[in-house]
Design a protein around this motif. Structure first.
Motif, PDB file in Angstrom:
ATOM      1  N   ALA A 108       0.826  -1.208   0.000  1.00 22.04           N
ATOM      2  CA  ALA A 108       0.000   0.000   0.000  1.00 22.04           C
ATOM      3  C   ALA A 108       0.863   1.262   0.000  1.00 22.04           C
ATOM      4  CB  ALA A 108      -0.933  -0.003   1.211  1.00 22.04           C
ATOM      5  N   VAL A 109       1.896   1.298   0.833  1.00 29.53           N
ATOM      6  CA  VAL A 109       2.739   2.497   0.935  1.00 29.53           C
ATOM      7  C   VAL A 109       3.527   2.720  -0.349  1.00 29.53           C
ATOM      8  CG1 VAL A 109       4.734   3.484   2.119  1.00 29.53           C
ATOM      9  CG2 VAL A 109       2.890   2.442   3.441  1.00 29.53           C
ATOM     10  N   LEU A 110       4.169   1.663  -0.852  1.00 28.80           N
ATOM     11  CA  LEU A 110       4.976   1.822  -2.063  1.00 28.80           C
ATOM     12  C   LEU A 110       4.100   2.214  -3.258  1.00 28.80           C
ATOM     13  CD1 LEU A 110       7.455  -1.194  -1.742  1.00 28.80           C
ATOM     14  CD2 LEU A 110       7.866   1.222  -1.213  1.00 28.80           C
ATOM     15  N   GLY A 111       2.972   1.540  -3.406  1.00 31.55           N
ATOM     16  CA  GLY A 111       2.077   1.875  -4.510  1.00 31.55           C
ATOM     17  C   GLY A 111       1.489   3.269  -4.388  1.00 31.55           C
ATOM     18  N   ALA A 112       1.125   3.662  -3.172  1.00 33.55           N
ATOM     19  CA  ALA A 112       0.537   4.987  -2.971  1.00 33.55           C
ATOM     20  C   ALA A 112       1.550   6.094  -3.219  1.00 33.55           C
ATOM     21  CB  ALA A 112      -0.019   5.093  -1.552  1.00 33.55           C
ATOM     22  N   ILE A 113       2.797   5.881  -2.810  1.00 31.95           N
ATOM     23  CA  ILE A 113       3.832   6.892  -3.050  1.00 31.95           C
ATOM     24  C   ILE A 113       4.040   7.091  -4.548  1.00 31.95           C
ATOM     25  CG2 ILE A 113       6.311   7.329  -2.871  1.00 31.95           C
ATOM     26  CD1 ILE A 113       6.207   6.173  -0.064  1.00 31.95           C
ATOM     27  N   LEU A 114       4.091   5.984  -5.277  1.00 31.21           N
ATOM     28  CA  LEU A 114       4.307   6.083  -6.715  1.00 31.21           C
ATOM     29  C   LEU A 114       3.126   6.766  -7.414  1.00 31.21           C
ATOM     30  CD1 LEU A 114       5.931   5.420  -9.245  1.00 31.21           C
ATOM     31  CD2 LEU A 114       4.829   3.162  -9.264  1.00 31.21           C
ATOM     32  N   ALA A 127      -4.550  11.749 -15.677  1.00 28.12           N
ATOM     33  CA  ALA A 127      -3.967  10.778 -14.750  1.00 28.12           C
ATOM     34  C   ALA A 127      -4.328  11.118 -13.310  1.00 28.12           C
ATOM     35  CB  ALA A 127      -2.453  10.734 -14.920  1.00 28.12           C
ATOM     36  N   ASP A 128      -4.303  12.408 -12.974  1.00 31.25           N
ATOM     37  CA  ASP A 128      -4.647  12.839 -11.620  1.00 31.25           C
ATOM     38  C   ASP A 128      -6.109  12.547 -11.314  1.00 31.25           C
ATOM     39  OD1 ASP A 128      -4.605  14.039  -9.126  1.00 31.25           O
ATOM     40  OD2 ASP A 128      -5.002  16.032  -9.939  1.00 31.25           O
ATOM     41  N   ARG A 129      -6.992  12.872 -12.230  1.00 31.49           N
ATOM     42  CA  ARG A 129      -8.418  12.643 -11.999  1.00 31.49           C
ATOM     43  C   ARG A 129      -8.741  11.149 -11.914  1.00 31.49           C
ATOM     44  NH1 ARG A 129      -8.874  16.883 -15.866  1.00 31.49           N
ATOM     45  NH2 ARG A 129      -9.384  15.359 -17.499  1.00 31.49           N
ATOM     46  N   THR A 130      -8.078  10.362 -12.764  1.00 30.93           N
ATOM     47  CA  THR A 130      -8.293   8.912 -12.717  1.00 30.93           C
ATOM     48  C   THR A 130      -7.816   8.325 -11.402  1.00 30.93           C
ATOM     49  OG1 THR A 130      -8.031   8.778 -15.122  1.00 30.93           O
ATOM     50  CG2 THR A 130      -7.797   6.734 -13.863  1.00 30.93           C
ATOM     51  N   ALA A 131      -6.605   8.741 -10.959  1.00 28.74           N
ATOM     52  CA  ALA A 131      -6.066   8.241  -9.687  1.00 28.74           C
ATOM     53  C   ALA A 131      -6.947   8.654  -8.518  1.00 28.74           C
ATOM     54  CB  ALA A 131      -4.640   8.758  -9.492  1.00 28.74           C
ATOM     55  N   SER A 132      -7.446   9.875  -8.543  1.00 32.49           N
ATOM     56  CA  SER A 132      -8.309  10.343  -7.454  1.00 32.49           C
ATOM     57  C   SER A 132      -9.619   9.569  -7.410  1.00 32.49           C
ATOM     58  CB  SER A 132      -8.586  11.840  -7.614  1.00 32.49           C
ATOM     59  OG  SER A 132      -7.392  12.587  -7.521  1.00 32.49           O
ATOM     60  N   GLY A 186      -6.302   3.226  -1.040  1.00 34.48           N
ATOM     61  CA  GLY A 186      -7.085   4.377  -1.475  1.00 34.48           C
ATOM     62  C   GLY A 186      -6.848   5.599  -0.610  1.00 34.48           C
ATOM     63  N   VAL A 187      -6.804   5.395   0.707  1.00 34.61           N
ATOM     64  CA  VAL A 187      -6.577   6.525   1.622  1.00 34.61           C
ATOM     65  C   VAL A 187      -5.181   7.102   1.435  1.00 34.61           C
ATOM     66  CG1 VAL A 187      -6.382   7.171   4.049  1.00 34.61           C
ATOM     67  CG2 VAL A 187      -8.245   5.680   3.306  1.00 34.61           C
ATOM     68  N   LEU A 188      -4.177   6.246   1.339  1.00 35.18           N
ATOM     69  CA  LEU A 188      -2.798   6.723   1.237  1.00 35.18           C
ATOM     70  C   LEU A 188      -2.535   7.454  -0.075  1.00 35.18           C
ATOM     71  CD1 LEU A 188      -0.775   3.779   2.810  1.00 35.18           C
ATOM     72  CD2 LEU A 188      -1.014   6.091   3.702  1.00 35.18           C
ATOM     73  N   VAL A 189      -3.151   7.015  -1.158  1.00 36.91           N
ATOM     74  CA  VAL A 189      -2.981   7.738  -2.427  1.00 36.91           C
ATOM     75  C   VAL A 189      -3.471   9.175  -2.282  1.00 36.91           C
ATOM     76  CG1 VAL A 189      -3.807   7.908  -4.803  1.00 36.91           C
ATOM     77  CG2 VAL A 189      -3.015   5.720  -3.936  1.00 36.91           C
ATOM     78  N   GLN A 190      -4.600   9.359  -1.624  1.00 42.10           N
ATOM     79  CA  GLN A 190      -5.120  10.709  -1.420  1.00 42.10           C
ATOM     80  C   GLN A 190      -4.206  11.536  -0.530  1.00 42.10           C
ATOM     81  OE1 GLN A 190      -8.036  12.255  -2.705  1.00 42.10           O
ATOM     82  NE2 GLN A 190      -7.808  10.528  -4.096  1.00 42.10           N
ATOM     83  N   VAL A 191      -3.670  10.921   0.517  1.00 47.19           N
ATOM     84  CA  VAL A 191      -2.775  11.648   1.430  1.00 47.19           C
ATOM     85  C   VAL A 191      -1.478  12.028   0.731  1.00 47.19           C
ATOM     86  CG1 VAL A 191      -1.441  11.464   3.556  1.00 47.19           C
ATOM     87  CG2 VAL A 191      -3.770  10.575   3.480  1.00 47.19           C
ATOM     88  N   VAL A 192      -0.882  11.075   0.000  1.00 48.06           N
ATOM     89  CA  VAL A 192       0.363  11.360  -0.716  1.00 48.06           C
ATOM     90  C   VAL A 192       0.146  12.449  -1.759  1.00 48.06           C
ATOM     91  CG1 VAL A 192       2.094  10.405  -2.287  1.00 48.06           C
ATOM     92  CG2 VAL A 192       1.337   9.067  -0.321  1.00 48.06           C
TER      93      VAL A 192
END
Length: 309
Positions: A108-114, A127-132, A186-192
């Motif tokens: 989760a951490v490695l994927g969210a950071i990337l 890409a930003d809208r899709t990831a969000s 999902g949460v970590l992607v938003q935080v990163v």
């Protein structure tokens, strides 16, 4: 730092004491083990002998006193089901939960950071809208629904993944890890993404660009380093949630961890094992909380400077 650590240890002692008392009281609400372990045809003498053998003939205050003595000695008696040491059963099951939580959080951490960093690099892009969108959807999906759906599709319909147990190769990890992974990821992607957007627009990032630093160095060398503090805090809280909330996943997938042991102990009214499992989980959660606070204080000196002597 020692003052900060001492204060956190003292503040954790009170809720831990409530856990010790709470698990004793709540375990007794599950019912009388005599009714479960003896047949309906058991005589009053047999019921009395069973209660005396396991201490159920004593008053509740007397049982509580014995239980507190066991906690102090780090011994929780024997399992009613197997006769094994309750502490040994909890310690044997707990590594499986920790392994599951550790693998999940690492991915989760490695994927969210990337993904979060790439999304923040070009805000409001496709890409930003899709990831969000995908990360917010992932953070909103209930884990039990995802687990049951995964079992139905990949286990029952397609038959490509096992649905329970740990016997086999890496494929036995796929469904349990995916179920635990979806919400933290999902949460970590938003935080990163949020932290990186703020970091990339900070003055130090602009100065680095003006000095000729590459975008890769600005993103992963300057911005990411300064965006790690909120990510660490959230990742720590999510890790604690995984350890505490793995009960559903372990029960659905038959994962031999501490969560499944708790459920089995509740159903079997195995008080000693239940008390040992809950207390071990509580101590681990408190220890993780303290470790997260220490890491946070090391990253941000203002935290430990705010602690009075």
């Amino acid at each position: 730092m020692l003052i900060f650590l001492r204060r956190r240890l003292v503040s954790s002692a009170v809720p831990l004491a409530f856990v010790v008392l709470g698990v004793f009281c709540l375990a007794r609400l599950t019912g009388n083990p005599v009714n479960l372990y003896l047949p309906l045809s058991a005589t009053p003498e047999q019921r009395a002998a069973f209660s005396a053998e396991h201490g159920f003939d004593q008053s509740i205050p007397a049982q509580l006193w014995d239980y507190l003595g066991q906690v102090v000695r780090l011994g929780f008696g024997e399992s009613l089901r197997t006769g094994e040491s309750a502490a040994d059963m909890a310690l044997t099951a707990f590594p499986a939960t920790l392994q599951l939580a550790a693998v999940t959080m690492l991915i989760a951490v490695l994927g969210a950071i990337l993904i979060g960093s790439l999304a923040a690099y070009r805000p409001n892009s496709l890409a930003d809208r899709t990831a969000s969108f995908l990360s917010m959807s992932a953070a909103s999906i209930p884990d039990f629904w995802f687990a049951i759906t995964g079992v139905l599709i990949f286990g029952v319909s397609l038959g490509v993944l096992p649905t329970s147990g740990v016997v086999g190769g890496p494929e036995v990890w796929v469904l349990p890890v995916a179920t635990l992974l979806i919400r933290p990821f999902g949460v970590l992607v938003q935080v990163v993404r949020g932290s990186m957007v703020a970091a990339l627009s900070a003055p130090y990032a602009k100065v680095a660009r003006s000095k000729g630093a590459s975008e890769k160095r600005v993103v992963f060398g300057h911005a990411l380093r300064n965006a790690t503090t909120p990510v660490l805090t959230v990742a720590g809280d999510l890790t604690i949630g995984l350890v505490n909330g793995a009960v559903v996943v372990e029960t659905i997938f038959g994962w031999p961890g501490i969560g499944k042991l708790m459920i089995d102990s509740i159903l079997q009214r195995d008080f000693a094992v239940l008390q040992a499992a809950v207390l071990l989980t509580a101590v681990t959660i408190f220890a993780l909380n303290i470790l997260i606070d220490v890491c946070y204080a090391l990253l941000d000196p203002r935290v430990r400077q705010a602690v009075p002597a």
